[in-house]
Design a protein around this motif. Structure first.
Motif, PDB file in Angstrom:
ATOM      1  N   THR A 336      78.762 -62.974  12.176  1.00 10.87           N
ATOM      2  CA  THR A 336      78.323 -62.199  11.049  1.00 10.87           C
ATOM      3  C   THR A 336      76.561 -61.654  11.183  1.00 10.87           C
ATOM      4  OG1 THR A 336      80.164 -64.238   9.775  1.00 10.87           O
ATOM      5  CG2 THR A 336      78.344 -63.689   8.618  1.00 10.87           C
ATOM      6  N   PRO A 337      76.709 -60.577  10.289  1.00  3.52           N
ATOM      7  CA  PRO A 337      74.917 -60.932  10.870  1.00  3.52           C
ATOM      8  C   PRO A 337      74.259 -61.768   9.588  1.00  3.52           C
ATOM      9  CG  PRO A 337      76.591 -58.872   9.881  1.00  3.52           C
ATOM     10  CD  PRO A 337      77.320 -60.000   9.423  1.00  3.52           C
ATOM     11  N   LEU A 338      73.252 -62.253  10.293  1.00  4.54           N
ATOM     12  CA  LEU A 338      72.318 -63.226   9.695  1.00  4.54           C
ATOM     13  C   LEU A 338      71.114 -62.258   8.994  1.00  4.54           C
ATOM     14  CD1 LEU A 338      71.892 -65.797  12.517  1.00  4.54           C
ATOM     15  CD2 LEU A 338      73.657 -65.850  10.909  1.00  4.54           C
ATOM     16  N   ARG A 339      71.136 -63.215   7.690  1.00  5.34           N
ATOM     17  CA  ARG A 339      70.165 -62.737   6.944  1.00  5.34           C
ATOM     18  C   ARG A 339      69.291 -63.188   6.323  1.00  5.34           C
ATOM     19  NH1 ARG A 339      73.886 -60.447   2.033  1.00  5.34           N
ATOM     20  NH2 ARG A 339      75.345 -61.947   2.709  1.00  5.34           N
ATOM     21  N   ASP A 340      67.726 -63.175   5.682  1.00  2.24           N
ATOM     22  CA  ASP A 340      66.763 -63.651   5.352  1.00  2.24           C
ATOM     23  C   ASP A 340      67.031 -64.941   4.499  1.00  2.24           C
ATOM     24  OD1 ASP A 340      63.982 -63.968   3.686  1.00  2.24           O
ATOM     25  OD2 ASP A 340      63.005 -63.106   4.469  1.00  2.24           O
ATOM     26  N   GLY A 341      66.708 -66.024   4.148  1.00  6.70           N
ATOM     27  CA  GLY A 341      67.473 -66.586   3.250  1.00  6.70           C
ATOM     28  C   GLY A 341      68.627 -67.542   3.314  1.00  6.70           C
ATOM     29  N   MET A 342      69.485 -66.714   4.443  1.00  6.37           N
ATOM     30  CA  MET A 342      70.477 -68.042   4.909  1.00  6.37           C
ATOM     31  C   MET A 342      70.181 -69.122   5.191  1.00  6.37           C
ATOM     32  SD  MET A 342      72.579 -65.355   6.670  1.00  6.37           S
ATOM     33  CE  MET A 342      74.553 -66.034   6.473  1.00  6.37           C
ATOM     34  N   VAL A 343      71.005 -70.234   4.907  1.00  5.70           N
ATOM     35  CA  VAL A 343      70.453 -71.575   5.244  1.00  5.70           C
ATOM     36  C   VAL A 343      71.635 -72.271   6.140  1.00  5.70           C
ATOM     37  CG1 VAL A 343      70.104 -74.193   4.312  1.00  5.70           C
ATOM     38  CG2 VAL A 343      69.033 -71.971   2.908  1.00  5.70           C
ATOM     39  N   LEU A 344      71.185 -72.653   7.467  1.00  3.72           N
ATOM     40  CA  LEU A 344      71.896 -73.270   8.250  1.00  3.72           C
ATOM     41  C   LEU A 344      72.194 -74.324   8.824  1.00  3.72           C
ATOM     42  CD1 LEU A 344      72.067 -70.136  10.738  1.00  3.72           C
ATOM     43  CD2 LEU A 344      73.526 -70.251   9.149  1.00  3.72           C
ATOM     44  N   THR A 345      72.673 -74.890   9.523  1.00  7.73           N
ATOM     45  CA  THR A 345      72.544 -75.993  10.839  1.00  7.73           C
ATOM     46  C   THR A 345      72.437 -75.804  11.682  1.00  7.73           C
ATOM     47  OG1 THR A 345      74.940 -77.129  10.729  1.00  7.73           O
ATOM     48  CG2 THR A 345      73.852 -77.644   8.261  1.00  7.73           C
ATOM     49  N   ILE A 346      71.590 -76.336  12.615  1.00  4.50           N
ATOM     50  CA  ILE A 346      72.170 -76.228  14.126  1.00  4.50           C
ATOM     51  C   ILE A 346      72.138 -77.256  14.667  1.00  4.50           C
ATOM     52  CG2 ILE A 346      70.546 -75.870  16.308  1.00  4.50           C
ATOM     53  CD1 ILE A 346      70.333 -73.199  14.461  1.00  4.50           C
ATOM     54  N   GLU A 347      73.062 -77.390  15.338  1.00  5.14           N
ATOM     55  CA  GLU A 347      74.319 -78.580  15.603  1.00  5.14           C
ATOM     56  C   GLU A 347      74.541 -78.787  16.829  1.00  5.14           C
ATOM     57  OE1 GLU A 347      77.478 -81.672  13.442  1.00  5.14           O
ATOM     58  OE2 GLU A 347      77.309 -79.062  13.050  1.00  5.14           O
ATOM     59  N   PRO A 348      73.988 -78.450  17.723  1.00  2.00           N
ATOM     60  CA  PRO A 348      74.290 -78.946  19.261  1.00  2.00           C
ATOM     61  C   PRO A 348      74.783 -80.165  20.106  1.00  2.00           C
ATOM     62  CG  PRO A 348      71.844 -79.120  19.612  1.00  2.00           C
ATOM     63  CD  PRO A 348      72.319 -78.767  18.030  1.00  2.00           C
ATOM     64  N   GLY A 349      75.783 -80.563  20.917  1.00  2.00           N
ATOM     65  CA  GLY A 349      76.172 -81.726  21.169  1.00  2.00           C
ATOM     66  C   GLY A 349      76.876 -82.058  22.291  1.00  2.00           C
ATOM     67  N   LEU A 350      77.489 -82.750  23.398  1.00  2.00           N
ATOM     68  CA  LEU A 350      77.568 -82.607  24.942  1.00  2.00           C
ATOM     69  C   LEU A 350      77.978 -84.056  24.545  1.00  2.00           C
ATOM     70  CD1 LEU A 350      75.090 -85.132  26.177  1.00  2.00           C
ATOM     71  CD2 LEU A 350      73.670 -82.514  25.818  1.00  2.00           C
ATOM     72  N   GLN A 351      78.771 -84.300  26.343  1.00  2.00           N
ATOM     73  CA  GLN A 351      78.787 -85.573  26.664  1.00  2.00           C
ATOM     74  C   GLN A 351      78.734 -85.539  27.700  1.00  2.00           C
ATOM     75  OE1 GLN A 351      83.847 -86.862  27.437  1.00  2.00           O
ATOM     76  NE2 GLN A 351      82.404 -85.377  29.090  1.00  2.00           N
TER      77      GLN A 351
END
Length: 386
Positions: A336-351
């Protein structure tokens, strides 16, 4: 005049135009919406009454006209306060004909006999009416075709207006103030389920309208999963406590978490937290208009892998707004192309160790000059509770 949602009619006219633009591209003559988020997006109709599964609700958007609500009579007064003027009702529940005849008649009126009815039928959608009623509806509007309208709806909803962004920001602020209060009620010996209840109370006291989602965990050196309800086990020295909230303000969600060490944390836990913080920074930096969802995933995963951890195959963030999770997904396969005004979560995880996880999450809005934080940024070092 504003709707009960607080948005002016011009906001909904803009949304209708965005939907109709996608409909024109897909050659759709009318759009049928049935779910809470889609109907709220197109009309401003917001109610907790959706918790009752008894009644179906319908909103029709013709290709070149204002929306038409076909709803149970119990909702007429509330819908009349939105920008929708054409409201048609039936006395529900009526299992023998729960709005199907009225809906079919309205669709036959709103679109040509050879027209195409768009319904969101793709990934991350559902149809909020009985399948048998949908089958009957298709028969009653034939020869009109039913086609998938997922791309048109998704593309319109992906980009948030300035007013929508402020709703997400307000939800984030309420949760942030509640997170600041965690040391007041989370300490060694305090049962995790009591912490969950106190955190929800704090969210409400800090301005959330309700807490639609709260999950998390606690355990020595990390937690076993990130979606469990709370157990009654008391917090113990060496535990990592994580709270992940979807508090709602004026119909819009936040979705982010915070981690805490209970009294002390081992070196591997502190190192994992540092890696997650750095991976989040990389994701925030990569989330720019013109990039793709998979590019942000790659930036996050690269930091995790470089530190010697397995980033796994799951998504590392997602869209956010009227729903706790929305498209796109930060996955290798999501272009999906990202566009100005999109709201996202950034959610890294690890063991951290076998059976022990840590996850970090922040909320952002994309801007041409770089992502803007909506959630208050977490501390750079793992905070400690007594």
């Amino acid at each position: 005049m504003s709707c009960p949602s607080g948005f002016p009619p011009a906001e909904f006219a803009r949304r209708a135009a965005a939907l109709q633009s996608g409909m024109a591209t897909a050659e759709i003559d009318a759009l049928l919406l049935t779910t809470p988020a889609d109907i709220a997006y197109a009309s401003g109709f917001t109610t907790r009454f959706w918790e009752s599964p008894t009644r179906p609700w319908f909103l029709i958007l013709p290709a070149q006209a204002a929306p038409i609500a076909v709803i149970p009579a119990i909702g007429a007064a509330l819908m009349a306060h939105t920008w929708v003027e054409d409201i048609r009702t039936w006395d529900a529940p009526a299992p023998e004909d729960d709005g199907v005849s009225l809906l079919a008649a309205t669709l036959r009126e709103a679109m040509p006999a050879n027209g195409r009815l768009g319904v969101p039928l793709g990934h991350e959608t559902h149809l909020r009416m009985p399948w048998s009623d949908f089958d009957r509806l298709r028969a009653e509007i034939a020869p009109r075709a039913v086609v998938d309208a997922t791309p048109a709806v998704r593309r319109a909803r992906e980009v948030k207006s300035a007013a929508e962004v402020e709703r997400v920001r307000a939800a984030c602020a309420a949760a942030g103030a509640a997170f600041d209060r965690v040391p007041e009620f989370a300490a060694t010996g305090r049962p995790l389920d009591a912490v969950f209840r106190d955190f929800q109370r704090a969210c409400l006291e800090e301005g959330a309208d309700w807490v639609s989602y709260l999950a998390g965990g606690a355990g020595p050196g990390g937690y076993a999963d990130v979606i469990s309800p709370a157990a009654s086990r008391p917090l113990q020295t060496g535990d990592v406590l994580m709270l992940d909230t979807g508090a709602v303000r004026a119909g819009y969600f936040c979705d982010y978490d915070r981690n805490y060490a209970v009294r002390r944390a081992e070196d591997d836990v502190r190192r994992a937290y540092d890696v997650l913080f750095a991976a989040t920074e990389a994701g925030i930096e990569a989330a720019r208009p013109g990039a793709r969802a998979c590019d942000v995933h790659a930036a996050i995963a690269a930091v995790i892998a470089a530190a010697g951890y397995d980033p796994g195959a799951g998504r590392l963030g997602h869209g956010l707004g009227l729903q706790l999770t929305e498209p796109p997904s930060l996955l290798p396969a999501d272009r999906t192309p990202l566009r100005d005004g999109m709201v996202l979560t950034i959610e890294p995880g690890l063991q951290v160790s076998p059976g022990r996880l840590m996850v970090h999450e922040e909320n952002i809005v994309l801007r041409a000059g770089g992502a803007e934080m909506l959630s208050p940024r977490a501390p750079a070092s793992l905070p400690t509770l007594e």
